[in-house]
Design an enzyme around this catalytic site. Structure first.
Site: not given
Ligand code: C6P
Length: 434
Positions: A151, A228, A254, A231, A392
């Site tokens: 991401h 990370d 999430k 997910q 993203c």
């Molecule tokens: N992905 C998606 O629709 P935040 O925004 O900080 O809570 O998470 C960022 C992030 C980082 N790593 C991974 C693997 C992610 O999937 C995400 C967030 C969302 O896939 C919103 S872009």
């Protein structure tokens, strides 16, 4: 997708057939998982005249009533700033907020509360590490390794660090199924490597990476690893002690909690040695114009008033997830994913992007000659929420030579009937635009 044994701790690889034949009692558990749907009030609404089919859980999950209630109660009965007042409300809010830290510690199986840093989310957690650990350990000529399925949150902070220090960003390539090429990873790990940062579960492809093995390989060369986990936590039990990762980043939203709060887990030895990321209130012991003494862990990294209400809601979400049988959740979601994959991929002109052997319940797809945004718009007119675009993860799109995908991502409250609605929706897309 990886499953769990009946006690919900030990992963197995259960197929639908295993579930049906070997463990009929699991069927009952699956029904119980499905029964949790009524805990999520938002799912009861209609959108565009149709029953809402919410399949955008990788973007953010819905919230059970107990999470909503906990935040309401906090604002109605406890709202106060924390760590600052001696008055009753402040004490009460502080206790409630700090209790969440202990919940997160146990949720992730961290060794100590000192290793749990509250942040705004995964993005901020990774930026914290890149800025604090990174600037102190990465120099010109060094290398940082990430994978080709990250991401943007796990690309850009490292890219900025490399630009500023003169280090190099190295990217592990992925194969056509969306799996990391392990031999390439081993080839990239050298004495120049100062950091490895990897996604546990890909948001764009659904791939579950063998992070434990990859952490082990990095550690053999003395290289720390950030995972990370944005997910991963909604789909599996994560044990940072067992993984032996150096840092692990998650977002509350999430995993059925509110937005605006997340956690950086960091090994105490690293956090202790790292300088603060931001300065301000609460991260200090004393301040004069000449010198500031920083607070103890984890407060050294928590400058300013945090998202207290969000933290309380996150605690309720952890309680909720802890009460679930994650083994049954994994099996249920695996079944949903198999059903969706079978039915969507058999539609003429549809191609699934991300066909790894180990997958979480994320289904990205493209349709010949139809832009993903148009797919999303027509599905929306049917009350079906999916995400469309690059998610993203633009380098993933580049790897597969496509501008975007439509992505359906499932949670345990989704049903096969909703997947049937998705399949009908995709037929309609082709009928209208194909
Ligand atoms: N992905 C998606 O629709 P935040 O925004 O900080 O809570 O998470 C960022 C992030 C980082 N790593 C991974 C693997 C992610 O999937 C995400 C967030 C969302 O896939 C919103 S872009």
């Amino acid at each position: 997708m990886q499953g769990y044994s009946k006690d919900g701790t030990d992963r197995t690889n259960m197929t639908k057939a295993d579930i049906d034949v070997v463990a009929p009692d699991i069927i009952e558990k699956l029904d119980r998982v499905k029964g949790c749907r009524h805990h999520f009030p938002l799912l009861r609404q209609r959108v565009n005249g149709k029953a809402l089919v919410y399949l955008d859980n990788a973007a953010t999950s819905q919230k059970p009533q107990i999470v909503i209630d906990s935040m309401m109660r906090y604002y109605q009965e406890e709202n106060s700033n924390i760590h600052r007042g001696v008055h009753y409300l402040s004490e009460r809010a502080t206790q409630a907020y700090e209790a969440v830290r202990s919940k997160v510690q146990h949720f992730l199986n961290a060794a100590s509360r000192r290793e749990i840093v509250f942040v705004r989310g995964t993005t901020e957690a990774i930026n914290l590490v890149a800025n604090s650990y990174g600037r102190n350990h990465v120099e010109k000529g060094d290398e940082v390794i990430i994978s080709g399925m990250e991401h943007h949150s796990n690309i850009v902070p490292w890219q900025i660090l490399c630009q500023e220090t003169g280090a190099k960003l190295r990217v592990i390539p992925i194969n056509d199924d969306g799996e990391i090429l392990m031999d390439e990873y081993e080839r990239l790990l050298t004495e120049r490597t100062k950091m490895v940062a990897l996604v546990h579960v890909s948001n764009a492809l659904g791939t579950i990476n063998s992070v434990k093995q990859m952490i082990g390989l990095a550690h053999e060369r003395g290289v720390p690893v950030l995972i990370d986990g944005a997910q991963a936590v909604p789909h599996m039990r994560v044990d940072v002690s067992d993984l032996d990762c150096d840092f692990y980043a998650i977002s509350s939203h999430k995993v059925f909690g509110p937005t605006g709060v997340g956690v950086l887990y960091g090994k105490e030895k690293h956090l202790e040695a790292m300088p603060p990321y931001q300065g301000g209130g609460d991260m200090i012991k004393s301040v004069t114009f000449e010198k500031t003494i920083y607070n103890d862990l984890p407060y050294k990294f928590e400058a300013g008033t945090p998202n207290i209400g969000g933290g309380i809601g996150f605690g309720a979400a952890i309680d909720y997830v802890n009460n679930m049988d994650m083994g049954a959740v994994a099996a249920y979601e695996r079944d949903l994913l198999e059903y969706a994959t079978e039915n969507i991929s058999s539609i003429k002109g549809v191609q699934i992007i991300g066909t790894a052997k180990e997958k979480a319940s994320v289904l990205s797809f493209v349709i010949d000659g139809i832009h993903a945004h148009d797919i999303g718009t027509i599905l929306d007119s049917e009350g079906i929420a999916v995400r469309t675009g690059h998610h993203c993860a633009q380098p993933v799109m580049q790897r597969f030579g496509i501008p975007a995908t439509a992505r359906a991502s499932f949670a345990f409250y989704n049903t096969k009937e909703e997947i049937d609605a998705l399949v009908s929706g995709v037929h309609k897309v082709i009928e209208v635009l194909g």
